[in-house]
Motif scaffolding. Structure first.
Motif, short mmCIF file in Angstrom:
data_model
loop_
_atom_site.label_atom_id
_atom_site.label_comp_id
_atom_site.label_asym_id
_atom_site.label_seq_id
_atom_site.Cartn_x
_atom_site.Cartn_y
_atom_site.Cartn_z
N ARG A 444 25.15 18.62 23.05
CA ARG A 444 24.54 18.19 24.31
C ARG A 444 25.59 17.69 25.29
O ARG A 444 25.53 16.58 25.80
N THR A 445 26.61 18.52 25.56
CA THR A 445 27.60 18.22 26.59
C THR A 445 27.75 19.45 27.48
O THR A 445 27.51 20.58 27.05
N TRP A 446 28.15 19.20 28.71
CA TRP A 446 28.25 20.29 29.68
C TRP A 446 29.24 21.35 29.22
O TRP A 446 30.37 21.04 28.85
N GLY A 447 28.79 22.61 29.25
CA GLY A 447 29.68 23.73 28.98
C GLY A 447 30.09 23.90 27.54
O GLY A 447 31.02 24.66 27.26
N SER A 448 29.41 23.24 26.60
CA SER A 448 29.81 23.35 25.20
C SER A 448 29.19 24.58 24.55
O SER A 448 28.23 25.16 25.06
N ASP A 449 29.77 24.95 23.41
CA ASP A 449 29.22 26.02 22.60
C ASP A 449 28.42 25.38 21.47
O ASP A 449 28.99 24.85 20.53
N PRO A 450 27.07 25.40 21.55
CA PRO A 450 26.27 24.69 20.53
C PRO A 450 26.46 25.23 19.13
O PRO A 450 26.33 24.49 18.15
N TRP A 451 26.80 26.50 19.00
CA TRP A 451 26.98 27.06 17.66
C TRP A 451 28.28 26.58 17.04
O TRP A 451 28.39 26.39 15.83
N ALA A 452 29.29 26.36 17.88
CA ALA A 452 30.56 25.85 17.36
C ALA A 452 30.40 24.42 16.84
O ALA A 452 30.90 24.06 15.78
N SER A 453 29.68 23.59 17.60
CA SER A 453 29.47 22.21 17.16
C SER A 453 28.58 22.16 15.93
O SER A 453 28.76 21.31 15.06
N ALA A 454 27.61 23.07 15.84
CA ALA A 454 26.72 23.09 14.68
C ALA A 454 27.49 23.37 13.40
O ALA A 454 27.15 22.86 12.33
N GLY A 455 28.55 24.16 13.50
CA GLY A 455 29.34 24.49 12.32
C GLY A 455 30.24 23.37 11.86
O GLY A 455 30.83 23.45 10.78
N LEU A 456 30.33 22.29 12.67
CA LEU A 456 31.23 21.19 12.32
C LEU A 456 30.49 19.88 12.03
O LEU A 456 31.12 18.84 11.89
N SER A 457 29.16 19.92 11.96
CA SER A 457 28.40 18.70 11.74
C SER A 457 27.27 18.96 10.75
O SER A 457 26.90 20.10 10.49
N MET A 458 26.72 17.86 10.21
CA MET A 458 25.59 17.97 9.29
C MET A 458 24.39 18.60 9.97
O MET A 458 23.74 19.50 9.46
N ASN A 459 24.06 18.08 11.14
CA ASN A 459 22.94 18.57 11.93
C ASN A 459 23.10 18.03 13.35
O ASN A 459 24.06 17.33 13.65
N ARG A 460 22.12 18.32 14.18
CA ARG A 460 22.23 17.94 15.60
C ARG A 460 22.15 16.44 15.82
O ARG A 460 22.53 15.96 16.89
N THR A 461 21.65 15.69 14.85
CA THR A 461 21.57 14.24 15.01
C THR A 461 22.78 13.51 14.42
O THR A 461 22.82 12.28 14.47
N GLU A 462 23.72 14.24 13.87
CA GLU A 462 24.88 13.61 13.23
C GLU A 462 26.20 14.13 13.81
O GLU A 462 27.18 14.26 13.09
N GLU A 463 26.22 14.41 15.09
CA GLU A 463 27.47 14.78 15.76
C GLU A 463 28.15 13.49 16.21
O GLU A 463 28.14 13.12 17.38
N ASN A 464 28.75 12.82 15.26
CA ASN A 464 29.22 11.45 15.47
C ASN A 464 30.61 11.35 16.09
O ASN A 464 31.04 10.25 16.44
N ALA A 465 31.32 12.44 16.21
CA ALA A 465 32.67 12.42 16.78
C ALA A 465 32.67 13.21 18.09
O ALA A 465 32.15 12.78 19.10
N PHE A 466 33.33 14.37 18.10
CA PHE A 466 33.32 15.28 19.24
C PHE A 466 33.77 14.59 20.53
O PHE A 466 33.08 14.60 21.54
N PHE A 467 34.97 13.99 20.47
CA PHE A 467 35.50 13.26 21.61
C PHE A 467 36.19 14.17 22.64
O PHE A 467 36.37 13.76 23.78
N GLY A 468 36.59 15.36 22.23
CA GLY A 468 37.28 16.25 23.14
C GLY A 468 38.78 15.97 23.17
O GLY A 468 39.22 14.82 23.01
N ILE A 469 39.57 17.01 23.36
CA ILE A 469 41.03 16.87 23.39
C ILE A 469 41.50 15.97 24.53
O ILE A 469 42.37 15.11 24.33
N PRO A 470 40.97 16.10 25.77
CA PRO A 470 41.48 15.26 26.86
C PRO A 470 41.33 13.76 26.60
O PRO A 470 42.21 12.98 26.96
N LEU A 471 40.22 13.34 25.99
CA LEU A 471 40.05 11.92 25.73
C LEU A 471 41.06 11.42 24.70
O LEU A 471 41.59 10.30 24.83
#
Length: 745
Positions: A444-471
């Motif tokens: 749920r961030t602008w311009g993201s690939d939801p399938w890429a994030s899904a492959g790196l987390s338990m489920n959609r309610t447990e995307e606990n990191a995903f800070f992005g390289i710039p941050l």
């Protein structure tokens, strides 16, 4: 190659950021070097207003520009008002600071001129060389005029000073910030508010329905004067231990009147909105009160904590993790325990308040409090080692707070682990962050690939990191530039340790093991930690990132005297432009999008019309199939009927039935419910044998079922034929098929 490029980028950002924050670069090309030192511009007979026109040259080693600027501002204001001039502080000698001879000359001239003017009390004359190298300013010290980012390890002699700094006062513009956070939270949930009864947050699977049931169970307990710690509205007749579940009783009980009047859908949406808005607001208040930073910087920090990718992810159905607004309040009360001059009664009163806040947080979410305690411990250790926390002064209040919490929450804690339908351990799937998740993009961030994030987390309610390289790059650069700040050191260590812990027992990159030592095995077997998911430790890192942003922005937003480099004055807005641009780039990948809403199955007319009352006496309703983690539509039937009948089985945490104390998600399946679940899973009708019919009817008796209800659904025909082989042909009432089984009990 990518790691080499990334390393070079990090180094470049660190160098440029440090130069920008120190005002060592200019937007224009530097002129040729000159051999003479430029004049400061101070007249022979200066007046208070002349202090604003001074321009200092820089040297390889000089006085800290920000500290000098703040002292001169204080001198100007006191001089103009005819008040006592502030004592000359001990200023730190830094790289590329103001020329010391010029600063000493100006201060001596100002002291001489001001001495001739009337003043309430004359301050000691300042002489050249009076400023000596000293420790940078402490952000918690009211005596230090320097920037919070300049607090670091001792570099020389320093005067004694109190460890406590009074909090900054609340101002009217702060209310506008709170309103802004509220509007942002409403926008984030606008799809849900637009269809409260018909829509639900589908990326949380059935979590929203589960929490709506918790709110309904609390409201029903209040309305019927029942025990609020257990409910038999699910898993009838054994019931559900609400304290052994994320039942957020600290919110569901106070909001029970709203639930009874408007339904659990509105209560759920309101709690979600409150979680986003109040968490952001309370962290904003903490940054302003305790870090004494520019309010614009605090706005950004509060927004990052309140609307981070992790918070938005849990917003898909975990209001217990959104309700973090008490954490900054607890931190504020802990810091307040350092206040000097407290009487014994005041200390006891402050400790009781702290204990009440901790107890309330326990009623809302124990895991949030445990994670917060880990973060507070990490920061507290750094602060204590650097002499920034007076632990001895805090200890009496902390002990009173602990005693208060034990008294108030001792019995509920016993009920949770030893009461009816309790458990002592729970199996959890492997839930650690992949390294790629630390710098990836959330769903749920602008311009993201939801399938890429899904492959790196338990489920959609447990995307606990995903800070992005710039941050991450900004955090590294800010840490390098502002390393002298104890606050920055603590925040950086918090981010590092908690992110490392979140990687679990085996560190992976794109699901491939990498030879890095994990930290998780060191704590995973500690009491309480064995039930935590490692991935959630990055929730603690979010405030650490926010502090780094806040301190860097505050440093850029604090007004400075433009000073000369090789005879040319730098533009005073340059650090602000560079820092704001860097912050915007760092935050762009984590800007959230609105939460997704899908339509929930409509409640059958059988329940909305009240027809169900003819078929339910004092027993339960068996939905076909029974509610579980996949399908919780039956709790909507129950809410529509005002929670006046219980359900068989359900979605909750409870004992697995083995007697070992092990917990499970949902109820232990009996023969009939397992048979129905397999029919739904396989999509094929079954014919029950005579032996099965006997066992299944025994199950109905154990569950004390009055009526079996098959609602409209795609696989209705398959389920109808299967259940008919057990109970005979159904009766059509309104839009459901039902079997009245009261005669079988």
């Amino acid at each position: 190659m990518i790691w080499v490029v990334s390393a070079l980028v990090v180094i470049a950002i660190g160098v440029v950021s440090r130069a920008a924050l120190r005002q060592q670069v200019s937007l224009d090309a530097l002129p040729n070097a000159v051999g003479s030192t430029p004049a400061t511009g101070l007249p022979e007979h200066p007046q208070p207003s002349d202090l604003d026109t001074i321009r200092f040259a820089t040297a390889l080693r000089g006085y800290d520009p920000l500290a000098v600027d703040r002292h001169l501002d204080a001198v100007r204001d006191a001089w103009a008002a005819g008040e006592d001039r502030p004592a000359t502080p001990a200023l730190e000698v830094v790289l590329r600071g103001y020329r010391m001879d010029q600063v000493d000359e100006v201060l001596a001239a100002v002291a001489t001129q001001a001495a001739a003017a009337p003043a309430a009390n004359e301050a000691p004359e300042v002489t050249t060389g009076a400023l000596v190298a000293a420790e940078p300013a402490d952000p918690t010290d009211p005596a230090d005029p320097a920037d919070p980012a300049d607090a670091g390890a001792p570099t020389g002699a320093r005067p004694e000073r109190p460890a406590y700094r009074p909090p900054a006062p609340w101002r009217r513009p702060d209310l506008l910030v709170v309103i802004g956070y509220g509007l942002a939270a409403f926008w984030l949930l606008s799809r849900l508010f637009g269809d409260l009864r018909g829509g639900y947050l589908s990326q949380g699977v059935q979590d929203q329905q589960a929490f709506e049931w918790y709110f309904g169970a609390a409201a029903h307990a209040l309305a019927t004067a029942s025990n609020p710690l257990i409910s038999d509205l699910q898993n009838f007749p054994a019931g559900v231990n609400l304290l052994a579940n994320a039942s957020v009783l600290g919110l569901s009980v106070p909001l029970a009147p709203l639930t009874l009047l408007a339904g659990p859908h509105l209560t759920f949406a309101l709690v979600e909105w409150l979680g986003f808005a109040a968490t952001a607001s309370c962290w904003y208040a903490l940054f302003v009160r305790r870090l004494h930073v520019h309010r614009a910087a605090a706005v950004v920090g509060g927004a990052l904590v309140g609307f981070s990718p992790a918070m938005v992810s849990h917003g898909n159905g975990h209001p217990n993790f959104l309700a973090q607004f008490l954490v900054p309040v607890i931190i504020d009360r802990l810091l307040d325990l350092q206040r000097p001059g407290r009487s014994r009664r005041a200390t006891i009163r402050a400790g009781i308040v702290l204990g009440l806040l901790v107890t309330w947080q326990l009623w809302m979410g124990e895991e949030v409090l445990l994670l917060a305690a880990v973060g507070i411990a990490i920061v507290g250790i750094v602060g204590t080692l650097h002499g920034r926390l007076d632990v001895v002064r805090m200890l009496p209040g902390v002990l009173v707070g602990v005693a208060t919490t034990v008294v108030l929450f001792g019995f509920p804690l016993w009920w949770q682990f030893a009461g009816p339908q309790s458990y002592t351990s729970m199996w959890n799937p492997i839930a650690n962050n992949d390294l790629a998740a630390l710098w990836g993009r959330a769903t749920r961030t602008w311009g993201s690939d939801p399938w890429a994030s899904a492959g790196l987390s338990m489920n959609r309610t447990e995307e606990n990191a995903f800070f992005g390289i710039p941050l991450w790059l900004f955090a590294i650069g800010a840490t390098a530039v502002l390393w002298r700040s104890v606050v920055v050191r603590a925040a950086a260590l918090l981010v590092l340790v908690t992110s490392w812990l979140s990687l679990g027992s085996e560190i992976t990159l794109d699901h491939h093991s990498v030879p890095l030592p994990p930290l998780w095995p060191l704590v995973s077997r500690l009491p309480l930690f064995d039930s935590l998911l490692a991935t959630r430790f990055t929730l603690i890192a979010v405030p650490g990132f926010a502090v780094l942003l806040v301190v860097a922005l505050d440093r850029a937003l604090t007004p400075r005297r433009a000073y000369a480099v090789a005879g040319r004055s730098l533009h005073p807005q340059l650090p602000l432009v560079v820092t704001v641009t860097a912050v915007a780039v760092a935050l762009a990948p984590v800007v959230p999008t609105r939460l997704w809403v899908d339509q929930r199955p409509p409640v059958p007319v059988f329940f909305t019309s009240g027809s169900w009352e003819k078929y339910v006496d004092d027993g339960s309703v068996l939905a076909v199939p029974p509610p579980d983690i996949i399908d919780m539509r039956a709790v909507d039937w129950q809410a529509t009927a005002g929670w006046r009948f219980p359900l068989v089985e359900g979605y909750f945490l409870g004992p697995d039935g083995s007697g070992s104390g092990t917990g499970m998600r949902g109820a232990p399946r009996r023969g009939f419910s397992q048979w129905l679940a397999e029919i739904v899973q396989n999509g094929v009708a079954r014919q029950a044998t005579a032996e099965q019919v006997s066992h299944f009817r025994d199950d109905l008796a154990v569950w004390q079922v009055d009526v079996v209800v098959l609602p409209p659904r795609d696989d209705r025909a398959i389920l109808q034929r299967s259940v008919a082989s057990v109970l005979g042909e159904p009766t059509a009432v309104d839009d459901v098929l039902l079997w009245d089984v009261r005669g079988l009990r």
